[in-house]
Design a protein around this motif. Structure first.
Motif, PDB file in Angstrom:
ATOM      1  N   TRP A 177       0.862  -1.189   0.000  1.00 54.85           N
ATOM      2  CA  TRP A 177       0.000   0.000   0.000  1.00 54.85           C
ATOM      3  C   TRP A 177       0.891   1.230   0.000  1.00 54.85           C
ATOM      4  CZ3 TRP A 177      -4.988   1.158  -0.713  1.00 54.85           C
ATOM      5  CH2 TRP A 177      -5.422   2.446  -0.348  1.00 54.85           C
ATOM      6  N   VAL A 178       0.736   2.085  -1.023  1.00 49.96           N
ATOM      7  CA  VAL A 178       1.476   3.339  -1.111  1.00 49.96           C
ATOM      8  C   VAL A 178       0.465   4.484  -1.142  1.00 49.96           C
ATOM      9  CG1 VAL A 178       3.066   4.754  -2.451  1.00 49.96           C
ATOM     10  CG2 VAL A 178       3.407   2.277  -2.327  1.00 49.96           C
ATOM     11  N   TYR A 179       0.677   5.451  -0.251  1.00 45.23           N
ATOM     12  CA  TYR A 179      -0.233   6.592  -0.143  1.00 45.23           C
ATOM     13  C   TYR A 179       0.583   7.869  -0.221  1.00 45.23           C
ATOM     14  CZ  TYR A 179      -3.319  10.013   2.125  1.00 45.23           C
ATOM     15  OH  TYR A 179      -4.070  11.124   2.409  1.00 45.23           O
ATOM     16  N   ARG A 180       0.271   8.728  -1.176  1.00 45.65           N
ATOM     17  CA  ARG A 180       0.924  10.026  -1.263  1.00 45.65           C
ATOM     18  C   ARG A 180       0.066  11.059  -0.558  1.00 45.65           C
ATOM     19  NH1 ARG A 180       2.862  13.603  -6.564  1.00 45.65           N
ATOM     20  NH2 ARG A 180       4.527  14.711  -5.460  1.00 45.65           N
ATOM     21  N   HIS A 181       0.619  11.636   0.487  1.00 51.64           N
ATOM     22  CA  HIS A 181      -0.136  12.573   1.317  1.00 51.64           C
ATOM     23  C   HIS A 181       0.088  14.004   0.829  1.00 51.64           C
ATOM     24  CE1 HIS A 181      -2.354  13.988   4.655  1.00 51.64           C
ATOM     25  NE2 HIS A 181      -1.330  14.422   5.369  1.00 51.64           N
ATOM     26  N   SER A 182      -0.757  14.898   1.311  1.00 56.02           N
ATOM     27  CA  SER A 182      -0.662  16.311   0.941  1.00 56.02           C
ATOM     28  C   SER A 182       0.616  16.958   1.459  1.00 56.02           C
ATOM     29  CB  SER A 182      -1.889  17.073   1.472  1.00 56.02           C
ATOM     30  OG  SER A 182      -1.997  16.935   2.876  1.00 56.02           O
TER      31      SER A 182
ATOM     32  N   GLY B 206      -7.949  14.666   9.409  1.00 60.04           N
ATOM     33  CA  GLY B 206      -6.863  15.160  10.246  1.00 60.04           C
ATOM     34  C   GLY B 206      -6.139  14.120  11.068  1.00 60.04           C
ATOM     35  N   LYS B 207      -6.513  12.855  10.956  1.00 54.70           N
ATOM     36  CA  LYS B 207      -5.829  11.794  11.699  1.00 54.70           C
ATOM     37  C   LYS B 207      -5.425  10.671  10.752  1.00 54.70           C
ATOM     38  CE  LYS B 207      -8.241  12.608  16.093  1.00 54.70           C
ATOM     39  NZ  LYS B 207      -9.080  11.995  17.176  1.00 54.70           N
ATOM     40  N   TRP B 208      -4.454   9.892  11.187  1.00 55.89           N
ATOM     41  CA  TRP B 208      -4.002   8.731  10.435  1.00 55.89           C
ATOM     42  C   TRP B 208      -4.728   7.473  10.916  1.00 55.89           C
ATOM     43  CZ3 TRP B 208      -0.989   9.223   6.253  1.00 55.89           C
ATOM     44  CH2 TRP B 208      -0.246  10.390   6.111  1.00 55.89           C
ATOM     45  N   TYR B 209      -5.043   6.604   9.984  1.00 56.87           N
ATOM     46  CA  TYR B 209      -5.683   5.334  10.313  1.00 56.87           C
ATOM     47  C   TYR B 209      -4.977   4.202   9.570  1.00 56.87           C
ATOM     48  CZ  TYR B 209      -9.370   8.131  12.363  1.00 56.87           C
ATOM     49  OH  TYR B 209     -10.064   9.024  13.147  1.00 56.87           O
ATOM     50  N   ILE B 210      -4.824   3.094  10.238  1.00 60.81           N
ATOM     51  CA  ILE B 210      -4.331   1.874   9.608  1.00 60.81           C
ATOM     52  C   ILE B 210      -5.406   0.810   9.725  1.00 60.81           C
ATOM     53  CG2 ILE B 210      -2.689  -0.043   9.780  1.00 60.81           C
ATOM     54  CD1 ILE B 210      -0.551   1.962  10.558  1.00 60.81           C
TER      55      ILE B 210
ATOM     56  N   TYR C 121      -9.436  -4.788  11.748  1.00 59.02           N
ATOM     57  CA  TYR C 121      -9.202  -3.886  12.867  1.00 59.02           C
ATOM     58  C   TYR C 121      -8.674  -2.547  12.368  1.00 59.02           C
ATOM     59  CZ  TYR C 121      -9.605  -8.208  15.519  1.00 59.02           C
ATOM     60  OH  TYR C 121     -10.062  -9.392  16.042  1.00 59.02           O
ATOM     61  N   VAL C 122      -8.760  -1.535  13.260  1.00 65.50           N
ATOM     62  CA  VAL C 122      -8.359  -0.180  12.902  1.00 65.50           C
ATOM     63  C   VAL C 122      -7.491   0.410  14.011  1.00 65.50           C
ATOM     64  CG1 VAL C 122      -9.155   2.116  12.234  1.00 65.50           C
ATOM     65  CG2 VAL C 122     -10.516   0.116  11.627  1.00 65.50           C
ATOM     66  N   LEU C 123      -6.414   1.082  13.610  1.00 67.87           N
ATOM     67  CA  LEU C 123      -5.573   1.866  14.504  1.00 67.87           C
ATOM     68  C   LEU C 123      -5.712   3.341  14.137  1.00 67.87           C
ATOM     69  CD1 LEU C 123      -2.265  -0.221  14.203  1.00 67.87           C
ATOM     70  CD2 LEU C 123      -4.055  -0.489  15.931  1.00 67.87           C
ATOM     71  N   GLU C 124      -5.522   4.233  15.132  1.00 70.48           N
ATOM     72  CA  GLU C 124      -5.633   5.673  14.915  1.00 70.48           C
ATOM     73  C   GLU C 124      -4.434   6.386  15.516  1.00 70.48           C
ATOM     74  OE1 GLU C 124      -9.395   8.477  15.581  1.00 70.48           O
ATOM     75  OE2 GLU C 124      -8.263   8.207  17.448  1.00 70.48           O
ATOM     76  N   ASN C 125      -3.959   7.425  14.805  1.00 68.15           N
ATOM     77  CA  ASN C 125      -2.832   8.217  15.281  1.00 68.15           C
ATOM     78  C   ASN C 125      -3.092   9.680  14.946  1.00 68.15           C
ATOM     79  OD1 ASN C 125      -0.314   9.432  15.768  1.00 68.15           O
ATOM     80  ND2 ASN C 125       0.845   7.681  15.002  1.00 68.15           N
TER      81      ASN C 125
ATOM     82  N   ALA D 126       1.080  14.390  13.319  1.00 66.58           N
ATOM     83  CA  ALA D 126       1.243  14.820  11.935  1.00 66.58           C
ATOM     84  C   ALA D 126       2.052  13.797  11.138  1.00 66.58           C
ATOM     85  CB  ALA D 126       1.925  16.187  11.894  1.00 66.58           C
ATOM     86  N   ASN D 127       3.051  13.217  11.775  1.00 66.04           N
ATOM     87  CA  ASN D 127       3.892  12.186  11.168  1.00 66.04           C
ATOM     88  C   ASN D 127       3.494  10.832  11.743  1.00 66.04           C
ATOM     89  OD1 ASN D 127       5.854  10.446  10.240  1.00 66.04           O
ATOM     90  ND2 ASN D 127       7.585  11.625  11.023  1.00 66.04           N
ATOM     91  N   PRO D 128       2.947   9.921  10.937  1.00 68.86           N
ATOM     92  CA  PRO D 128       2.465   8.647  11.484  1.00 68.86           C
ATOM     93  C   PRO D 128       3.566   7.694  11.921  1.00 68.86           C
ATOM     94  CG  PRO D 128       2.286   8.625   9.102  1.00 68.86           C
ATOM     95  CD  PRO D 128       2.711  10.020   9.489  1.00 68.86           C
ATOM     96  N   LEU D 129       4.830   8.027  11.618  1.00 73.79           N
ATOM     97  CA  LEU D 129       5.932   7.216  12.126  1.00 73.79           C
ATOM     98  C   LEU D 129       6.242   7.573  13.580  1.00 73.79           C
ATOM     99  CD1 LEU D 129       6.214   7.064   8.960  1.00 73.79           C
ATOM    100  CD2 LEU D 129       8.646   6.639   9.374  1.00 73.79           C
TER     101      LEU D 129
END
Length: 319
Positions: free
Chosen positions: A26-31, A89-93, A113-117, A120-123
């Motif tokens: 999965w590759v996602y290009r963010h704003s 405004g949040k990251w989800y996996i 399942y879902v994770l939330e962060n 600003a940087n999901p790492l």
């Protein structure tokens, strides 16, 4: 025999792997200008995320382990096919995980399942477990993906219907929030063609692309050996996407084993855009046909990237 190959260069012809031993990519290009990458790792025990400014840079980017499997019970085994999304405004996996017991190793007993962060940087920051995505049945389910269309967020996923023979079909439903369905899902496709039923009756791994007045959904079919391949659904962009009758299904696979190029069992794709804005197909495949043992435990499904072409009718051309 060591089958690992690759150059570390973003070969967008899809002939050389970009990242070795990463399936379900999965590759996602963010704003923010970064590319974010996650995938199934061969050990199926954790979720990694990496980022880079370019597609080629993902090959050498340092992965961050953002979540590890539980020691027992739900979410304790076979961590498959994570996807990372940025929503409100949040990251989800989104990911699938099996539950183990004293008598069950969890294989094919997955749930989503879902994770939330909120970072600003999901790492960085904390990934919070939002729980299981509850669907119509408490059955084998996996490969959740989400997209927004005309003000509504949708989930598309693969699941076993107890009343339908086979391993999994594809379903779509609107969402109340990033981890909750707003309505029961409706079936988009089930394995019906011969090429969807080799080894296992499988429709899984959906990915969504909106272009040229249509909504396209790719998916993968059959066992995870060289028979694995990709199918395609499409619907008009102004249709009710939860009405199964608006969807058209290709009667033939759109991407399959290509022995001339040495690509075997391509599938479980995602879509992203190149630095120049062109569409890219991201998928996994092996570089050899003969597999020793269960294909699920052969680690050499590699991540490939290929430019996505379009025909005169505005439909994608995969290879």
């Amino acid at each position: 025999m060591d089958h690992t190959v690759g150059t570390g260069i973003a070969d967008t012809s899809g002939v050389q792997p970009l990242i070795l031993q990463r399936a379900d990519p999965w590759v996602y290009r963010h704003s923010d200008g970064w590319y974010y990458f996650t995938a199934s790792v061969p050990e199926y025990d954790r979720i990694e995320v990496r980022r880079a400014r370019t597609i080629a840079g993902l090959a050498s980017a340092e992965p961050a382990v953002v979540w590890r499997r539980h020691p027992s019970g739900p979410m304790s085994a076979n961590i498959w096919a994570p996807e990372i999304h940025h929503i409100d405004g949040k990251w989800y996996i989104y990911f699938a995980a099996a539950r183990t017991t004293e008598t069950n190793d969890g294989l094919f007993d997955h749930r989503m399942y879902v994770l939330e962060n909120a970072s600003a940087n999901p790492l960085e920051g904390e990934w919070v477990e939002k729980g299981q995505i509850r669907t119509m049945w408490e059955t084998f389910s996996l490969d959740a993906t989400t997209f927004e269309h005309r003000g509504t967020r949708y989930l598309v996923w693969a699941q076993k219907d107890p009343a339908i023979a086979g391993n999994s079909n594809l379903y779509i439903a609107p969402m109340a929030n990033p981890w909750t369905l707003a309505a029961p899902g409706v079936m988009l496709t089930k394995p019906e063609y011969e090429w969807e039923r080799i080894g296992f009756y499988v429709n899984e791994g959906p990915a969504v692309l909106k272009r040229n007045g249509r909504v396209f959904v790719t998916y993968s079919a059959s066992a995870t050996d060289h028979h694995y391949c990709m199918g395609l659904l499409e619907a008009p962009e102004d249709a009710d996407l939860t009405d199964p009758s608006v969807w058209t299904k290709s009667p033939v696979p759109v991407l399959a084993t290509d022995e001339a190029r040495g690509l075997y069992g391509p599938g479980h794709n995602s879509f992203t855009v190149a630095e120049d804005g062109g569409d890219l197909l991201v998928f996994h495949a092996r570089t050899y046909k003969e597999i020793v043992g269960d294909p699920l435990y052969d680690p050499n499904r590699h991540t490939f990237v290929r430019k996505l072409a379009w025909d005169a009718d505005g439909r994608p051309v995969f290879g």
